[in-house]
Design a protein around this motif. Structure first.
Motif, PDB file in Angstrom:
ATOM      1  N   VAL A   1     -47.284  21.214 -43.095  1.00 14.27           N
ATOM      2  CA  VAL A   1     -45.992  21.155 -43.781  1.00 14.27           C
ATOM      3  C   VAL A   1     -44.980  22.105 -43.144  1.00 14.27           C
ATOM      4  CG1 VAL A   1     -44.830  21.708 -45.952  1.00 14.27           C
ATOM      5  CG2 VAL A   1     -46.938  20.399 -45.981  1.00 14.27           C
TER       6      VAL A   1
ATOM      7  N   ARG B   1     -42.450  21.990 -38.058  1.00 13.54           N
ATOM      8  CA  ARG B   1     -40.994  22.121 -38.180  1.00 13.54           C
ATOM      9  C   ARG B   1     -40.509  23.412 -37.517  1.00 13.54           C
ATOM     10  NH1 ARG B   1     -36.204  19.254 -39.540  1.00 13.54           N
ATOM     11  NH2 ARG B   1     -34.689  20.893 -39.100  1.00 13.54           N
TER      12      ARG B   1
ATOM     13  N   GLN C   1     -40.683  19.256 -48.360  1.00 12.87           N
ATOM     14  CA  GLN C   1     -41.293  20.446 -47.772  1.00 12.87           C
ATOM     15  C   GLN C   1     -41.462  21.552 -48.810  1.00 12.87           C
ATOM     16  OE1 GLN C   1     -39.094  22.935 -44.903  1.00 12.87           O
ATOM     17  NE2 GLN C   1     -40.796  22.619 -43.483  1.00 12.87           N
TER      18      GLN C   1
END
Length: 277
Positions: A75, A79, A101
């Motif tokens: 998660v 990113r 998220q």
């Protein structure tokens, strides 16, 4: 608040604060950590799944931890990796992706604590109350549940009953309390609001959710109640099956037909199919 103009439905992420010189070492280090996290956790899951000797309650319980860790790392870390080489003024994220998220990050933390609490209790029972001896092998229930498994033991299961009762009281208490409080607040707002259209919409929205909640609550209470009366064992077994059949069967019907947007989409699909035929 600083006055900045951002693209519609987008948020600006701060990301990792690294200098241009340290961006490559930071990326490599974080990538190595992520790869190791995924390989080690997925490896543990596969090992426990494939090795028959590890198909025991302790290892099955432990299996939840690496699964949660792998999901939690996925998660956040990818990113962060993708944003390292993006200018800090261009690290935008869609509001839906941001909400997903945030939800997953909180679920990761909550699940981690829950698993560790259960593992602590598991170790307490294993050390202070060693595994109960089993003198029966027949489960008098259509499927396995905790209460049925307790009845196989020859030893006292009072600690298990105390734990189960405490957990049930906390779960149902928090569930009923929170739902009751929220609907009381909604009722107070509707009583103060004189707009009949808005009140009608609120009532329709709430009735859908409340119907599903009551069905689930009543089904669960019936099972708990009937477990106290051995002479009604057949009724309890039927109720236990209904608990896993009725709510999942009714939920899509209630939500699907009561939610205007979903109902309209379903009707549109049927209309398109008729036209195609």
């Amino acid at each position: 608040m600083e006055n900045h103009t951002y693209p519609k439905n987008m948020f600006l992420l701060e990301g990792l604060k690294v200098t241009q010189q340290s961006s490559y070492p930071a990326f490599i280090l974080l990538l190595i950590i992520y790869i190791f996290t995924m390989v080690s956790n997925i490896g543990l899951i596969l090992l426990i799944s494939m090795e028959r000797s590890l198909h025991q309650p302790m290892y099955i319980l432990f299996c939840n931890l690496p699964l949660n860790d792998a999901l939690g790392a996925t998660v956040i870390i990818p990113r962060l990796l993708s944003d390292i080489f993006v200018a800090s003024a261009e690290r935008y994220i869609n509001n839906v992706a941001c909400a997903i998220q945030a939800f997953c990050a909180h679920m990761f933390g909550t699940t981690s604590h829950t698993i560790l609490i259960i593992m602590a209790f598991d170790r307490y029972v294993a050390i202070c109350y060693p595994l109960l001896s089993r003198c029966r092998s027949e489960i008098f229930n259509p499927f396995c549940d905790n209460a049925s498994l307790f009845k196989l033991s020859c030893e006292s299961v009072i600690i298990n009953n105390i734990y189960g009762l405490t957990f049930t009281i906390l779960l149902l208490g928090s569930s009923i309390g929170s739902v009751t409080l929220t609907y009381l607040k909604i009722a107070m707002v509707c009583m103060r609001n004189k707009n009949r259209v808005l009140n009608s919409r609120a009532l329709q929205t709430c009735s859908t959710h409340l119907s599903v909640y009551i069905i689930m609550l009543v089904s669960g209470f019936i099972i708990i109640f009937l477990h106290r009366f051995p002479q009604w064992a057949d009724h309890r077994k039927l109720s236990a099956i209904m608990f896993h059949v009725v709510p999942p069967w009714l939920n899509p019907i209630i939500y699907g037909l009561q939610t205007k947007e979903i109902r309209q989409k379903i009707f549109n699909k049927f209309q398109n199919n008729k036209v195609t035929v």
